[in-house]
Design an enzyme around this catalytic site. Structure first.
Site, mmCIF file in Angstrom:
data_model
loop_
_atom_site.group_PDB
_atom_site.id
_atom_site.type_symbol
_atom_site.label_atom_id
_atom_site.label_comp_id
_atom_site.label_asym_id
_atom_site.label_seq_id
_atom_site.Cartn_x
_atom_site.Cartn_y
_atom_site.Cartn_z
ATOM 1 N N GLU A 289 0.853 -1.197 0.000
ATOM 2 C CA GLU A 289 0.000 0.000 0.000
ATOM 3 C C GLU A 289 0.883 1.240 0.000
ATOM 4 O O GLU A 289 1.983 1.211 0.565
ATOM 5 C CB GLU A 289 -0.855 0.034 1.291
ATOM 6 C CG GLU A 289 -1.943 -1.000 1.315
ATOM 7 C CD GLU A 289 -2.656 -1.039 2.666
ATOM 8 O OE1 GLU A 289 -2.250 -0.313 3.593
ATOM 9 O OE2 GLU A 289 -3.608 -1.821 2.785
ATOM 10 N N LYS A 291 2.412 4.513 1.310
ATOM 11 C CA LYS A 291 2.642 4.967 2.688
ATOM 12 C C LYS A 291 2.493 6.486 2.710
ATOM 13 O O LYS A 291 3.388 7.223 2.313
ATOM 14 C CB LYS A 291 4.050 4.555 3.144
ATOM 15 C CG LYS A 291 4.336 4.958 4.548
ATOM 16 C CD LYS A 291 5.725 4.546 4.980
ATOM 17 C CE LYS A 291 5.942 4.886 6.427
ATOM 18 N NZ LYS A 291 5.592 6.251 6.772
ATOM 19 N N ARG A 296 -1.571 9.912 11.647
ATOM 20 C CA ARG A 296 -2.409 8.719 11.794
ATOM 21 C C ARG A 296 -3.727 9.102 12.442
ATOM 22 O O ARG A 296 -3.748 9.901 13.387
ATOM 23 C CB ARG A 296 -1.710 7.677 12.655
ATOM 24 C CG ARG A 296 -2.396 6.318 12.579
ATOM 25 C CD ARG A 296 -1.393 5.238 12.506
ATOM 26 N NE ARG A 296 -1.967 3.918 12.384
ATOM 27 C CZ ARG A 296 -1.227 2.825 12.429
ATOM 28 N NH1 ARG A 296 0.073 2.909 12.604
ATOM 29 N NH2 ARG A 296 -1.770 1.642 12.292
ATOM 30 N N ARG A 312 -2.085 8.822 17.016
ATOM 31 C CA ARG A 312 -1.207 7.669 17.203
ATOM 32 C C ARG A 312 -1.050 7.336 18.685
ATOM 33 O O ARG A 312 -0.825 6.210 19.062
ATOM 34 C CB ARG A 312 0.149 8.050 16.599
ATOM 35 C CG ARG A 312 1.154 6.968 16.568
ATOM 36 C CD ARG A 312 2.483 7.567 16.177
ATOM 37 N NE ARG A 312 3.480 6.525 15.982
ATOM 38 C CZ ARG A 312 4.038 5.859 16.961
ATOM 39 N NH1 ARG A 312 3.699 6.103 18.218
ATOM 40 N NH2 ARG A 312 4.941 4.933 16.703
ATOM 41 N N GLU A 443 5.578 8.542 0.925
ATOM 42 C CA GLU A 443 6.937 8.221 1.369
ATOM 43 C C GLU A 443 7.449 6.893 0.851
ATOM 44 O O GLU A 443 8.576 6.513 1.117
ATOM 45 C CB GLU A 443 6.957 8.112 2.894
ATOM 46 C CG GLU A 443 6.914 9.421 3.618
ATOM 47 C CD GLU A 443 7.056 9.160 5.110
ATOM 48 O OE1 GLU A 443 7.992 9.700 5.700
ATOM 49 O OE2 GLU A 443 6.244 8.413 5.672
ATOM 50 N N LYS A 448 2.196 -5.586 3.601
ATOM 51 C CA LYS A 448 1.500 -6.283 4.682
ATOM 52 C C LYS A 448 1.133 -7.701 4.266
ATOM 53 O O LYS A 448 0.689 -7.906 3.142
ATOM 54 C CB LYS A 448 0.209 -5.529 5.035
ATOM 55 C CG LYS A 448 0.444 -4.069 5.387
ATOM 56 C CD LYS A 448 -0.869 -3.315 5.570
ATOM 57 C CE LYS A 448 -0.600 -1.882 6.004
ATOM 58 N NZ LYS A 448 -1.822 -1.081 6.152
ATOM 59 N N ARG A 459 5.147 -3.443 16.958
ATOM 60 C CA ARG A 459 5.899 -3.187 15.727
ATOM 61 C C ARG A 459 6.077 -4.570 15.114
ATOM 62 O O ARG A 459 6.914 -5.337 15.551
ATOM 63 C CB ARG A 459 7.243 -2.530 16.054
ATOM 64 C CG ARG A 459 7.923 -1.953 14.844
ATOM 65 C CD ARG A 459 9.132 -1.130 15.237
ATOM 66 N NE ARG A 459 8.791 0.072 15.982
ATOM 67 C CZ ARG A 459 8.277 1.177 15.451
ATOM 68 N NH1 ARG A 459 8.041 1.224 14.154
ATOM 69 N NH2 ARG A 459 7.995 2.211 16.198
ATOM 70 N N LYS A 465 7.930 -1.495 6.252
ATOM 71 C CA LYS A 465 7.898 -0.222 5.527
ATOM 72 C C LYS A 465 9.063 -0.142 4.560
ATOM 73 O O LYS A 465 10.164 -0.582 4.874
ATOM 74 C CB LYS A 465 7.853 0.990 6.456
ATOM 75 C CG LYS A 465 8.519 0.856 7.779
ATOM 76 C CD LYS A 465 8.262 2.061 8.668
ATOM 77 C CE LYS A 465 9.018 1.893 9.958
ATOM 78 N NZ LYS A 465 8.857 2.945 10.900
HETATM 79 P P1 ATP Z 1 6.230 4.413 13.671
HETATM 80 O O1 ATP Z 1 4.814 4.880 13.600
HETATM 81 O O2 ATP Z 1 6.476 3.136 12.936
HETATM 82 O O3 ATP Z 1 6.839 4.494 15.021
HETATM 83 P P2 ATP Z 1 6.732 6.848 12.411
HETATM 84 O O4 ATP Z 1 5.646 7.477 13.190
HETATM 85 O O5 ATP Z 1 8.027 7.577 12.272
HETATM 86 O O6 ATP Z 1 7.100 5.422 12.911
HETATM 87 P P3 ATP Z 1 6.802 5.773 9.885
HETATM 88 O O7 ATP Z 1 7.804 4.800 10.297
HETATM 89 O O8 ATP Z 1 7.233 6.786 8.920
HETATM 90 O O9 ATP Z 1 6.127 6.531 11.046
HETATM 91 O O10 ATP Z 1 5.564 4.941 9.297
HETATM 92 C C1 ATP Z 1 4.509 4.395 9.985
HETATM 93 C C2 ATP Z 1 3.298 5.285 9.817
HETATM 94 O O11 ATP Z 1 2.917 5.377 8.453
HETATM 95 C C3 ATP Z 1 2.045 4.759 10.472
HETATM 96 O O12 ATP Z 1 2.020 5.013 11.848
HETATM 97 C C4 ATP Z 1 0.941 5.498 9.722
HETATM 98 O O13 ATP Z 1 0.672 6.722 10.376
HETATM 99 C C5 ATP Z 1 1.560 5.816 8.375
HETATM 100 N N1 ATP Z 1 0.925 5.155 7.222
HETATM 101 C C6 ATP Z 1 0.741 5.758 6.029
HETATM 102 N N2 ATP Z 1 0.172 4.934 5.153
HETATM 103 C C7 ATP Z 1 -0.034 3.754 5.781
HETATM 104 C C8 ATP Z 1 -0.582 2.510 5.366
HETATM 105 N N3 ATP Z 1 -1.020 2.302 4.132
HETATM 106 N N4 ATP Z 1 -0.626 1.515 6.295
HETATM 107 C C9 ATP Z 1 -0.152 1.706 7.550
HETATM 108 N N5 ATP Z 1 0.387 2.869 7.977
HETATM 109 C C10 ATP Z 1 0.445 3.889 7.109
#
Ligand code: ATP
Length: 638
Positions: A289, A291, A296, A312, A443, A448, A459, A465
């Protein structure tokens, strides 16, 4: 020392059954816990305290659990004590008749307002002996303090604290102060409280009978039940009464995930590239998917149509996103009475149909937003469905959750879309999809597995990712805690010139520890340096905290309390004799540092405990070493 659930009610419970539990009982338990270092003994002290309460005054178990976890309400209610040191110092001076300056000086010397409160009490005289505090009355006052709002709220809070302190005896004043400050200092992790609760309930019902040798297993499964129930419904208000009322194995039927109580989101692990994904997921079906880079949003539509949006961190963001509430209400398909969606809210230009960068979203006001004043429009990208019409979907595979998602909503152009997804095993096709995702302003991808359940707060290895940046940098960006700074020179006089950064780790006792990973001094604009200096000054402390791990050769000019999280990108990771991140995990004595870090953004949505962990740093280092080894081999092959 307390043994495995030893229980001596007369010695523990000095109050009559059904009488309110005295606060002194809890303070004494906290004191005993503070003097212990062994986790098992700490857990047993807590088990015995809980058992004494269940046996005599079960209604007080709920306030006691809240006091042990230093909460006043379930996290999503957003109710916090929110008391600054200055109010606490004023209240302590007011309650004891001591001069504020003296209290302050003693606080600076001891570093613990609890100790100051205990010392101060000895000098206090009262005309009448006040009634002893009970756990229920202390908790009730804490809630009143948390709820006090408006102009006169600080004064009201102060008066309530004075009332508590005047009635506090023995060691109670110390724990009242520490609880109000949000630092109990008794090394009680939330998980320990959950395990103790499970064991206490089970032992209180079944006793210590272990004739068939199954007690250890029963205790373990009781702990699993309680941990799972709390992860799906993080609310002691709901869980604790149910634990008292139902058999343990029946509790999940009564307390489970539902619309209105957010779960902590499932998180993803970083990977290096499409080949690593194909490698890891070679035996399972998976989907990719986009990102999206926004915020969130866990959107809850409750029966009756009320919509709530959680961040979050389970903070209530409903008043920040009234537009999202309206969009979801409109997009809901007929027949959908209640639903919980996992989504990313992204800044969006509806005229051009383009996704806008996170920086644009971050300019939106945080509270009490009026729909007609919104300048930055958002589009909601929905990627998961956790609950639909009364049915919990957390344990269902992603295949089913996705079907539920598609059946619950209609896409509405520029307002609500399902996350763009692709299923393929072809390296080239995936590579192209990754490029497309970046071109679309995201990004990269999140990959999944289709049969994975939704794992709250984990996690998970089922979500990977794949960020475009990984492919050229050292992988994911880092979320680091700012713990110190050096004064600027030359053009930077008057602001900080560089900062000391740390990652987070839980030590053997499950206590937070901050280990330095780098110094950062480049990539800031002048404006940024000014605003960072102002916002960080309020966290300045006199010296390093006990839980900071840093090299003696790298001492900053000022230290900060661990409060601020920054996202930084770096060129690579290297073994460092100076920094302490992941010390002992990769090299027995040296730590790991990140080289050439630059600030990406201030992460206001992250708490210091959610910063990158030392274990993640070690994993990244190992992955980098593997990748370098791989590319050297390729060069040699050529
Ligand atoms: P983390 O949330 O893993 O601690 P982070 O806040 O720095 O790290 P990233 O690592 O950049 O975030 O990526 C995870 C985040 O990406 C998720 O918490 C969610 O908010 C976002 N996200 C965007 N698109 C999706 C998607 N398709 N499925 C799941 N998450 C997604």
């Amino acid at each position: 020392a307390a043994q495995h659930g030893t229980f001596d009610l007369p010695a523990l419970a000095t109050w009559k059954p059904s009488d309110p539990v005295p606060f002194a009982f809890l303070a004494t338990t906290f004191e005993a816990i503070a003097e212990e270092s062994k986790r098992l003994v700490i857990t047993n002290l807590l088990i015995n305290a809980f058992r004494a309460i269940i046996a005599t005054t079960p209604a007080d178990l709920l306030p006691v659990v809240y006091l042990c976890t230093n909460q006043v309400a379930p996290p999503h209610e957003g109710l916090e004590l929110g008391i600054g040191d200055s109010t606490l110092i004023k209240a302590l001076a007011g309650a004891t008749g001591r001069k504020e300056a003296l209290v302050k000086k003693e606080y600076e010397e001891t570093g613990d307002l609890g100790t100051v409160a205990c010392n101060s009490r000895a000098t206090q005289r009262t005309m009448f002996k006040p009634a002893p505090l009970t756990v229920a009355s202390v908790f009730k006052t804490f809630r009143e303090i948390a709820k006090a709002e408006g102009k006169a709220s600080q004064e009201k809070k102060k008066q309530l604290i004075i009332k508590l302190l005047v009635s506090a005896g023995q060691n109670e004043a110390g724990y009242i102060m520490r609880a109000l400050q949000g630092k109990l200092r008794i090394r009680l992790a939330e998980q320990t409280v959950l395990v103790a609760l499970a064991h206490a309930v089970l032992l209180q019902r079944k006793g210590h009978d272990d004739k068939d040798g199954s007690l250890a297993n029963q205790l373990e499964s009781a702990a699993q039940v309680v941990k799972r129930v709390y992860s799906e419904c993080p609310s002691h208000d709901e869980m604790v009464p149910a634990l008292l009322k139902y058999e343990l194995e029946e509790v999940p039927q009564h307390v489970h995930f539902r619309a209105g109580v957010p779960v902590k989101p499932m998180l993803a692990k970083p990977t290096n590239g499409v080949s690593e994904v194909l490698d890891k997921f070679q035996d399972c079906e998976f989907t990719c998917e986009y990102k999206y880079d926004g915020e969130r949003a866990q959107v809850h539509v409750m029966e009756g149509g009320k919509v709530a949006i959680y961040s979050r961190n389970s903070e209530n963001n409903t008043s920040k996103y009234p537009d999202i509430a309206a969009i979801v209400a409109k997009a809901k398909q007929a027949g959908v009475k209640s639903v919980v969606l996992d989504c990313e809210a992204v800044a969006f230009d509806r005229a051009t149909g383009k996704i806008l960068p996170f920086q644009v979203l971050s300019t939106r006001a945080r509270k009490d937003v009026k729909v007609d004043e919104i300048k930055v429009q958002v589009c909601l990208f929905a990627f998961d469905c956790l609950y639909l019409n009364g049915e919990v979907l957390l344990q269902k595979p992603l295949t089913e959750r996705r079907t539920a998602l598609y059946s619950a909503l209609n896409e509405t152009h520029g307002e609500l879309h399902f996350a763009t997804a692709k299923t393929s095993r072809e390296l080239e096709e995936l590579q192209t999809f990754l490029d497309e995702s970046v071109a679309a302003g995201t990004e990269g991808l999140i990959v999944k597995t289709m049969d994975s359940t939704y794992e709250p707060s984990r996690r998970s290895t089922h979500w990977l990712k794949l960020k475009k940046d990984y492919l050229d940098g050292c992988g994911d960006s880092f979320d680091v805690v700012v713990i110190g700074a050096w004064f600027g020179k030359g053009k930077r006089t008057g602001v900080f010139g560089s900062y000391l950064l740390a990652v987070h780790q839980l030590d053997d006792e499950e206590e937070d520890e901050y280990q330095t990973i780098s110094k950062i001094g480049t990539g800031f604009s002048e404006e940024q340096l000014k605003s960072l200096a102002i916002s960080l000054k309020e966290h300045q402390i006199d010296g390093p905290l006990d839980n900071y791990r840093y090299g003696e050769t790298l001492i900053p000019d000022v230290w900060f309390d661990a409060k601020t999280v920054w996202e930084v990108k770096a060129a690579d990771l290297s073994i460092s004799p100076v920094h302490r991140a992941a010390q002992g995990l990769v090299d027995p004595s040296k730590g790991i540092s990140i080289r050439f870090p630059r600030l990406v953004r201030v992460r206001e949505d992250k708490k210091p405990e959610q910063a990158t962990s030392a274990e993640q740093v070690a994993e990244m280092y190992q992955r980098q070493a593997l990748a370098q080894h791989g590319s050297k081999r390729e060069m040699a092959d050529e």
